[in-house]
Design a protein around this motif. Sequence first.
Motif, PDB file in Angstrom:
ATOM      1  N   THR A  61       0.851  -1.184   0.000  1.00 54.38           N
ATOM      2  CA  THR A  61       0.000   0.000   0.000  1.00 54.38           C
ATOM      3  C   THR A  61       0.887   1.235   0.000  1.00 54.38           C
ATOM      4  O   THR A  61       1.782   1.355   0.824  1.00 54.38           O
ATOM      5  N   VAL A  62       0.627   2.119  -0.964  1.00 57.19           N
ATOM      6  CA  VAL A  62       1.418   3.335  -1.091  1.00 57.19           C
ATOM      7  C   VAL A  62       0.521   4.555  -0.946  1.00 57.19           C
ATOM      8  O   VAL A  62      -0.663   4.508  -1.259  1.00 57.19           O
ATOM      9  N   VAL A  63       1.103   5.639  -0.455  1.00 53.67           N
ATOM     10  CA  VAL A  63       0.378   6.893  -0.288  1.00 53.67           C
ATOM     11  C   VAL A  63       0.451   7.649  -1.616  1.00 53.67           C
ATOM     12  O   VAL A  63       1.363   8.419  -1.859  1.00 53.67           O
ATOM     13  N   LYS A  64      -0.489   7.371  -2.492  1.00 56.12           N
ATOM     14  CA  LYS A  64      -0.508   7.984  -3.812  1.00 56.12           C
ATOM     15  C   LYS A  64      -1.868   7.693  -4.438  1.00 56.12           C
ATOM     16  O   LYS A  64      -2.370   6.593  -4.353  1.00 56.12           O
ATOM     17  N   ARG A  65      -2.462   8.704  -5.058  1.00 54.59           N
ATOM     18  CA  ARG A  65      -3.731   8.492  -5.776  1.00 54.59           C
ATOM     19  C   ARG A  65      -3.439   7.737  -7.073  1.00 54.59           C
ATOM     20  O   ARG A  65      -2.347   7.851  -7.634  1.00 54.59           O
ATOM     21  N   LEU A  66      -4.424   7.010  -7.563  1.00 53.85           N
ATOM     22  CA  LEU A  66      -4.239   6.206  -8.766  1.00 53.85           C
ATOM     23  C   LEU A  66      -3.847   7.073  -9.958  1.00 53.85           C
ATOM     24  O   LEU A  66      -2.982   6.707 -10.749  1.00 53.85           O
ATOM     25  N   HIS A  67      -4.448   8.246 -10.080  1.00 52.95           N
ATOM     26  CA  HIS A  67      -4.122   9.160 -11.175  1.00 52.95           C
ATOM     27  C   HIS A  67      -2.638   9.528 -11.145  1.00 52.95           C
ATOM     28  O   HIS A  67      -1.970   9.561 -12.186  1.00 52.95           O
ATOM     29  N   ASP A  68      -2.102   9.808  -9.962  1.00 51.05           N
ATOM     30  CA  ASP A  68      -0.690  10.160  -9.831  1.00 51.05           C
ATOM     31  C   ASP A  68       0.201   8.948 -10.082  1.00 51.05           C
ATOM     32  O   ASP A  68       1.258   9.056 -10.698  1.00 51.05           O
ATOM     33  N   PHE A  69      -0.223   7.795  -9.590  1.00 54.19           N
ATOM     34  CA  PHE A  69       0.552   6.572  -9.776  1.00 54.19           C
ATOM     35  C   PHE A  69       0.617   6.191 -11.255  1.00 54.19           C
ATOM     36  O   PHE A  69       1.640   5.712 -11.741  1.00 54.19           O
ATOM     37  N   GLU A  70      -0.459   6.440 -11.965  1.00 52.91           N
ATOM     38  CA  GLU A  70      -0.526   6.126 -13.389  1.00 52.91           C
ATOM     39  C   GLU A  70       0.590   6.826 -14.162  1.00 52.91           C
ATOM     40  O   GLU A  70       1.174   6.264 -15.094  1.00 52.91           O
ATOM     41  N   ARG A  71       0.916   8.048 -13.793  1.00 56.43           N
ATOM     42  CA  ARG A  71       1.972   8.807 -14.474  1.00 56.43           C
ATOM     43  C   ARG A  71       3.365   8.251 -14.209  1.00 56.43           C
ATOM     44  O   ARG A  71       4.295   8.536 -14.956  1.00 56.43           O
ATOM     45  N   LEU A  72       3.534   7.454 -13.165  1.00 56.77           N
ATOM     46  CA  LEU A  72       4.832   6.866 -12.842  1.00 56.77           C
ATOM     47  C   LEU A  72       5.124   5.593 -13.633  1.00 56.77           C
ATOM     48  O   LEU A  72       6.254   5.140 -13.680  1.00 56.77           O
ATOM     49  N   LEU A  73       4.084   5.011 -14.226  1.00 56.00           N
ATOM     50  CA  LEU A  73       4.239   3.734 -14.924  1.00 56.00           C
ATOM     51  C   LEU A  73       4.399   3.948 -16.431  1.00 56.00           C
ATOM     52  O   LEU A  73       3.761   4.823 -17.003  1.00 56.00           O
ATOM     53  N   PRO A  74       5.218   3.125 -17.083  1.00 49.95           N
ATOM     54  CA  PRO A  74       5.391   3.266 -18.538  1.00 49.95           C
ATOM     55  C   PRO A  74       4.131   2.852 -19.295  1.00 49.95           C
ATOM     56  O   PRO A  74       3.546   1.803 -19.025  1.00 49.95           O
ATOM     57  N   GLU A  75       3.728   3.679 -20.246  1.00 46.88           N
ATOM     58  CA  GLU A  75       2.522   3.413 -21.037  1.00 46.88           C
ATOM     59  C   GLU A  75       2.603   2.125 -21.836  1.00 46.88           C
ATOM     60  O   GLU A  75       1.589   1.489 -22.087  1.00 46.88           O
ATOM     61  N   ARG A  76       3.794   1.749 -22.254  1.00 47.35           N
ATOM     62  CA  ARG A  76       3.924   0.549 -23.073  1.00 47.35           C
ATOM     63  C   ARG A  76       3.614  -0.721 -22.289  1.00 47.35           C
ATOM     64  O   ARG A  76       3.297  -1.749 -22.881  1.00 47.35           O
ATOM     65  N   LEU A  77       3.669  -0.665 -20.950  1.00 47.30           N
ATOM     66  CA  LEU A  77       3.448  -1.851 -20.127  1.00 47.30           C
ATOM     67  C   LEU A  77       2.137  -1.843 -19.351  1.00 47.30           C
ATOM     68  O   LEU A  77       1.644  -2.903 -18.971  1.00 47.30           O
TER      69      LEU A  77
END
Length: 124
Positions: A61-77
């Motif tokens: 569990t991380v302190v981060k909203r899903l919208h913010d977390f989405e920007r940390l992940l590569p779109e290709r994956l």
Amino acid sequence: MTINIEKSGATSTPEARHERDGLFVRYQDYYHKIKYADILYVEASGCYCDIYLRNRATPLTVVKRLHDFERLLPERLFIRIHRSYIISLPDVTKFVGNTVYFIDKEFPIGTNYRPQFLSRLTLL
């Protein structure tokens, strides 16, 4: 268990961020690396996200909203398929209607996310 996410590396451009193979999360006194290949899916839980990993029975569990977390992940994956879920695109095994299947689970595909999901697949 609640964990903080920290960006790794000195640069924060999207191109540099996506060249890395993972991200670091703070757990206890250390930052631990989580490889993108180990992330199965991320589920929203209010102001937190639960990260489900291949090699771990319970989510992180991380302190981060899903919208913010989405920007940390590569779109290709990864792709967001619902207001509550981001999934690993390479792990998708099948889909029908508004449901996607992988790792023996079903996930809903939100109406707003369906066109983007379909555009990322090669359909015959």
